[in-house]
Motif scaffolding. Sequence first.
Motif, PDB file in Angstrom:
ATOM      1  N   PHE A  71       0.826  -1.207   0.000  1.00  0.00           N
ATOM      2  CA  PHE A  71       0.000   0.000   0.000  1.00  0.00           C
ATOM      3  C   PHE A  71       0.863   1.260   0.000  1.00  0.00           C
ATOM      4  O   PHE A  71       0.571   2.227  -0.702  1.00  0.00           O
ATOM      5  N   ARG A  72       1.944   1.233   0.756  1.00  0.00           N
ATOM      6  CA  ARG A  72       2.840   2.391   0.802  1.00  0.00           C
ATOM      7  C   ARG A  72       3.396   2.688  -0.597  1.00  0.00           C
ATOM      8  O   ARG A  72       3.456   3.843  -1.019  1.00  0.00           O
ATOM      9  N   LEU A  73       3.765   1.634  -1.305  1.00  0.00           N
ATOM     10  CA  LEU A  73       4.297   1.801  -2.660  1.00  0.00           C
ATOM     11  C   LEU A  73       3.216   2.330  -3.609  1.00  0.00           C
ATOM     12  O   LEU A  73       3.473   3.215  -4.426  1.00  0.00           O
ATOM     13  N   LEU A  74       2.018   1.796  -3.483  1.00  0.00           N
ATOM     14  CA  LEU A  74       0.882   2.252  -4.298  1.00  0.00           C
ATOM     15  C   LEU A  74       0.624   3.743  -4.054  1.00  0.00           C
ATOM     16  O   LEU A  74       0.426   4.523  -5.000  1.00  0.00           O
ATOM     17  N   ALA A  75       0.642   4.143  -2.785  1.00  0.00           N
ATOM     18  CA  ALA A  75       0.419   5.549  -2.431  1.00  0.00           C
ATOM     19  C   ALA A  75       1.531   6.431  -2.997  1.00  0.00           C
ATOM     20  O   ALA A  75       1.264   7.501  -3.561  1.00  0.00           O
ATOM     21  N   GLN A  76       2.786   5.972  -2.882  1.00  0.00           N
ATOM     22  CA  GLN A  76       3.920   6.752  -3.400  1.00  0.00           C
ATOM     23  C   GLN A  76       3.845   6.892  -4.912  1.00  0.00           C
ATOM     24  O   GLN A  76       4.200   7.936  -5.469  1.00  0.00           O
ATOM     25  N   TYR A  77       3.377   5.837  -5.565  1.00  0.00           N
ATOM     26  CA  TYR A  77       3.254   5.826  -7.027  1.00  0.00           C
ATOM     27  C   TYR A  77       2.330   6.963  -7.477  1.00  0.00           C
ATOM     28  O   TYR A  77       2.672   7.753  -8.353  1.00  0.00           O
ATOM     29  N   PHE A  78       1.152   7.045  -6.863  1.00  0.00           N
ATOM     30  CA  PHE A  78       0.206   8.097  -7.264  1.00  0.00           C
ATOM     31  C   PHE A  78       0.609   9.469  -6.729  1.00  0.00           C
ATOM     32  O   PHE A  78       0.358  10.490  -7.360  1.00  0.00           O
ATOM     33  N   GLN A  79       1.251   9.493  -5.575  1.00  0.00           N
ATOM     34  CA  GLN A  79       1.709  10.766  -5.023  1.00  0.00           C
ATOM     35  C   GLN A  79       2.768  11.390  -5.936  1.00  0.00           C
ATOM     36  O   GLN A  79       2.743  12.592  -6.214  1.00  0.00           O
ATOM     37  N   ASN A  84       4.215  15.621  -9.714  1.00  0.00           N
ATOM     38  CA  ASN A  84       4.974  15.906 -10.938  1.00  0.00           C
ATOM     39  C   ASN A  84       4.066  15.812 -12.163  1.00  0.00           C
ATOM     40  O   ASN A  84       4.369  15.111 -13.130  1.00  0.00           O
ATOM     41  N   LEU A  85       2.965  16.556 -12.095  1.00  0.00           N
ATOM     42  CA  LEU A  85       1.933  16.460 -13.136  1.00  0.00           C
ATOM     43  C   LEU A  85       2.485  16.698 -14.545  1.00  0.00           C
ATOM     44  O   LEU A  85       2.100  16.013 -15.489  1.00  0.00           O
ATOM     45  N   ASP A  86       3.392  17.674 -14.672  1.00  0.00           N
ATOM     46  CA  ASP A  86       3.924  18.003 -15.994  1.00  0.00           C
ATOM     47  C   ASP A  86       4.597  16.806 -16.648  1.00  0.00           C
ATOM     48  O   ASP A  86       4.525  16.620 -17.861  1.00  0.00           O
ATOM     49  N   MET A  87       5.261  16.001 -15.828  1.00  0.00           N
ATOM     50  CA  MET A  87       5.986  14.850 -16.368  1.00  0.00           C
ATOM     51  C   MET A  87       5.058  13.813 -16.965  1.00  0.00           C
ATOM     52  O   MET A  87       5.448  13.029 -17.813  1.00  0.00           O
ATOM     53  N   PHE A  88       3.815  13.798 -16.498  1.00  0.00           N
ATOM     54  CA  PHE A  88       2.888  12.757 -16.935  1.00  0.00           C
ATOM     55  C   PHE A  88       1.810  13.286 -17.887  1.00  0.00           C
ATOM     56  O   PHE A  88       0.873  12.577 -18.218  1.00  0.00           O
ATOM     57  N   LYS A  89       1.996  14.539 -18.338  1.00  0.00           N
ATOM     58  CA  LYS A  89       1.115  15.066 -19.388  1.00  0.00           C
ATOM     59  C   LYS A  89       1.475  14.377 -20.691  1.00  0.00           C
ATOM     60  O   LYS A  89       2.643  14.262 -21.033  1.00  0.00           O
ATOM     61  N   ASN A  90       0.466  13.927 -21.424  1.00  0.00           N
ATOM     62  CA  ASN A  90       0.684  13.224 -22.697  1.00  0.00           C
ATOM     63  C   ASN A  90       1.740  12.119 -22.537  1.00  0.00           C
ATOM     64  O   ASN A  90       2.686  12.028 -23.312  1.00  0.00           O
ATOM     65  N   PHE A  91       1.526  11.310 -21.526  1.00  0.00           N
ATOM     66  CA  PHE A  91       2.472  10.240 -21.169  1.00  0.00           C
ATOM     67  C   PHE A  91       2.229   9.032 -22.079  1.00  0.00           C
ATOM     68  O   PHE A  91       1.689   8.008 -21.659  1.00  0.00           O
TER      69      PHE A  91
END
Length: 192
Positions: A71-79, A84-91
């Motif tokens: 769960f900690r890893l899952l939370a860190q993944y989405f956090q 870092n929203l810009d990094m995942f724009k048009n990913f």
Amino acid sequence: AEMTHLQAGLSPETIEKARLELNENPDILHQDIQQVRDMIITRPDIGFLRTDDAFILRFLRARKFHQTEAFRLLAQYFQYRQLNLDMFKNFKADDPGIKRALTDGFPGVLENRDHCGRKILLLFAANWDQSRNSFIDILRAILLSLEVLIEDQELQINGFILIIDWSNFSFKQASKLTPSILKLAIEGLQVS
């Protein structure tokens, strides 16, 4: 043991490896997943954009079925994605920056797996042409490659190796690697 649909397509060897090395038990897979899902309410600050069984199972496998760790890893993944929203724009692979990085071999993905069944990603740091590829685009290309490869259940169980060849990496190239950008890379790779 009964085969759950979540393990569909896995070879008997891989299922056995998951049992021995990752503590994966097909009989209680759904309960394990549900227990991780039940923890989501403890982190209202994070948008969990995917909570389906197959997705949560990835994180359980990555943490050998320790539910709190998964769960900690899952939370860190989405956090990480949230921060870092810009990094995942048009990913996507057709994003111009990502496409150029992949075309230039950042990363290269080897056809054959190693003796442990792991997929090998390879980068030759000296080939980095900074006029062509930003470090962020290379990082995005690595994260996207991992994201696509991890859909393969065999790889969720066997894992990956990322090999970076630093030979002939110049001081000029190194000067672009600021501490903040390296931190971004290390955090991103840790939660992938």
